[in-house]
Design a protein around this motif. Structure first.
Motif, PDB file in Angstrom:
ATOM      1  N   ASP A   5      -6.699   9.432  36.389  1.00  0.00           N
ATOM      2  CA  ASP A   5      -6.010  10.490  36.781  1.00  0.00           C
ATOM      3  C   ASP A   5      -6.488  10.927  38.297  1.00  0.00           C
ATOM      4  O   ASP A   5      -7.540  11.794  38.457  1.00  0.00           O
ATOM      5  N   ASN A   8      -7.765  14.172  39.956  1.00  0.00           N
ATOM      6  CA  ASN A   8      -8.715  15.163  39.215  1.00  0.00           C
ATOM      7  C   ASN A   8      -9.833  14.275  38.756  1.00  0.00           C
ATOM      8  O   ASN A   8     -10.800  14.745  38.194  1.00  0.00           O
ATOM      9  N   GLY A  10     -12.516  13.880  41.013  1.00  0.00           N
ATOM     10  CA  GLY A  10     -13.654  14.577  41.697  1.00  0.00           C
ATOM     11  C   GLY A  10     -14.726  13.570  42.366  1.00  0.00           C
ATOM     12  O   GLY A  10     -14.166  12.657  42.715  1.00  0.00           O
ATOM     13  N   SER A 118      -1.833  10.484  46.370  1.00  0.00           N
ATOM     14  CA  SER A 118      -2.706  11.183  45.487  1.00  0.00           C
ATOM     15  C   SER A 118      -3.702  11.972  46.193  1.00  0.00           C
ATOM     16  O   SER A 118      -4.310  12.982  45.906  1.00  0.00           O
ATOM     17  N   GLY A 153     -11.905  11.875  44.283  1.00  0.00           N
ATOM     18  CA  GLY A 153     -10.768  12.573  44.441  1.00  0.00           C
ATOM     19  C   GLY A 153     -10.416  13.294  45.601  1.00  0.00           C
ATOM     20  O   GLY A 153     -11.386  13.019  46.436  1.00  0.00           O
ATOM     21  N   LYS A 157      -8.385  20.130  46.368  1.00  0.00           N
ATOM     22  CA  LYS A 157      -7.340  20.341  45.916  1.00  0.00           C
ATOM     23  C   LYS A 157      -6.373  21.511  46.382  1.00  0.00           C
ATOM     24  O   LYS A 157      -6.954  22.636  46.189  1.00  0.00           O
TER      25      LYS A 157
END
Ligand SMILES: *Cc1c(COP(=O)(O)O)cnc(C)c1O
Length: 337
Positions: A5, A8, A10, A118, A153, A157
């Motif tokens: 994912d 997410n 990190g 992403s 990640g 965000k």
């Protein structure tokens, strides 16, 4: 493609396929070896474990808008690891071996380079360890060089968010003639206590001051500091600041944008004169600073909750090169695949 994912994940360790290693013994480096083992076998009296005879690097590979995978300024990281090795009296990896290890690790873990959309990337961690078995404190004539990687990640965000920073004189990161200008793990060890305290108090980062007088800005956590004032990009100069490759790149982009560049001592008392300020490093490129609070003088400098126009332009300029959205006119990129 791995099915992580990406948005997410990190900044933590995620297992990939392969890492690279080489050993220095009897005056020379072995060939690079590639392995799927995540472990190293080490004698209990290896000097890196006792006396901190080690240094590291950090850089990223990005999947671009065109699907190609790019490594950013790997030669600069190689040269910085050589400088770290020289200061710590460790054997120096060649630029060639360092670059080859990074390129191969990306190639052999290509499924772990996150997709373009992403905002995630593949973080590379080169490591140099003094591996001589000894009890005495002396230079290690044996070493292990390794490069592993982990997908990480997006740092922000949902857009860049300015951070709150605290000035705390409880701890100095590095001494003027110490190891602050090289990427030795020990520098991080001496920033943990103040970092933990700052986080407990609700700050993202500690601003470290010069260890001799506690008057001048050194670094902002594990990132360099810069401020913008009257069309000038100002960044501190000191023998105990780690020369950030991001900062070096931003200075070039700032110059291209018509800003003047000043690298000089920056006093704490000057903080109020900047219109924008940021912390810069590989992890985030730029963390814009919302405010800086001095715990000892109770002074608060505020730059605001919005990202300033120059921070935004510099950030976009660097990201555009990393993601292949603009021409790489300085040759900062290696296209891996
Ligand atoms: C790694 C590091 C930086 C950032 O350097 P980059 O090359 O830009 O990633 C800044 N300060 C310290 C103390 C560091 O260890």
């Amino acid at each position: 493609m791995s099915t992580l994912d990406w948005g997410n994940i990190g900044f933590g360790y995620i297992k990939t396929n392969i890492n690279a290693r080489a050993n220095f013994k009897d005056g020379e480096w072995s060939e690079l070896q590639f392995t799927d083992s995540e472990y190293i076998n080490m004698h209990i009296s290896t000097t890196c474990l006792h006396y901190g005879l080690q240094c590291f690097e950090g850089l990223k590979a990005f999947r671009g808008v065109d699907g190609k995978v790019r490594l950013f300024r790997v030669e600069e990281n190689a040269k910085r690891m050589q400088a770290s090795a020289r200061k710590l009296c460790l054997p120096e990896p060649s630029v060639e071996m360092f670059t080859k290890a990074c390129v191969e690790v990306v190639k052999q873990n290509i499924d772990f380079v996150p997709p373009y959309e992403s905002g995630a990337s593949l973080y590379l961690r080169p490591l140099l360890l003094g591996t001589k078995i000894d009890l005495g404190v002396k230079a290690s004539k044996e070493a292990m060089f390794l490069v592993f990687c982990s997908p990480v990640g997006p740092y922000f965000k949902g857009g860049m968010t300015p951070i709150k920073v605290v000035i705390d004189r409880i701890q100095d990161r590095a001494a003027p003639r110490g190891t602050g200008d090289v990427k030795a793990g020990g520098n991080y060890a001496s920033s943990i206590l103040s970092g933990e305290k700052a986080h407990t108090m609700g700050y993202a980062n500690v601003m470290y001051l010069d260890a001799a007088e506690h008057k001048y800005i050194e670094e902002c956590g594990a990132a360099n500091f810069f401020g913008i004032k009257d069309g000038t990009y100002v960044t501190p100069k000191s023998p105990s600041i780690l020369p950030s490759i991001t900062n070096k790149s931003l200075r070039q982009l700032a110059e291209d944008m018509g800003l003047k560049i000043e690298q000089r001592p920056v006093a704490v008392t000057e903080l109020g004169e900047f219109s924008e300020a940021g912390a810069c490093g590989t992890a985030a490129v730029i963390s814009p600073i919302e405010s800086i609070y001095d715990l000892d003088t109770n002074e608060l400098v505020t730059y605001g909750k919005e990202v300033g126009p120059i921070c935004k332009a510099l950030y976009d300029g660097l990201r555009d090169i990393q993601y292949g959205r603009t021409e790489d006119k300085y040759g900062w990129i290696i296209v891996v695949e």
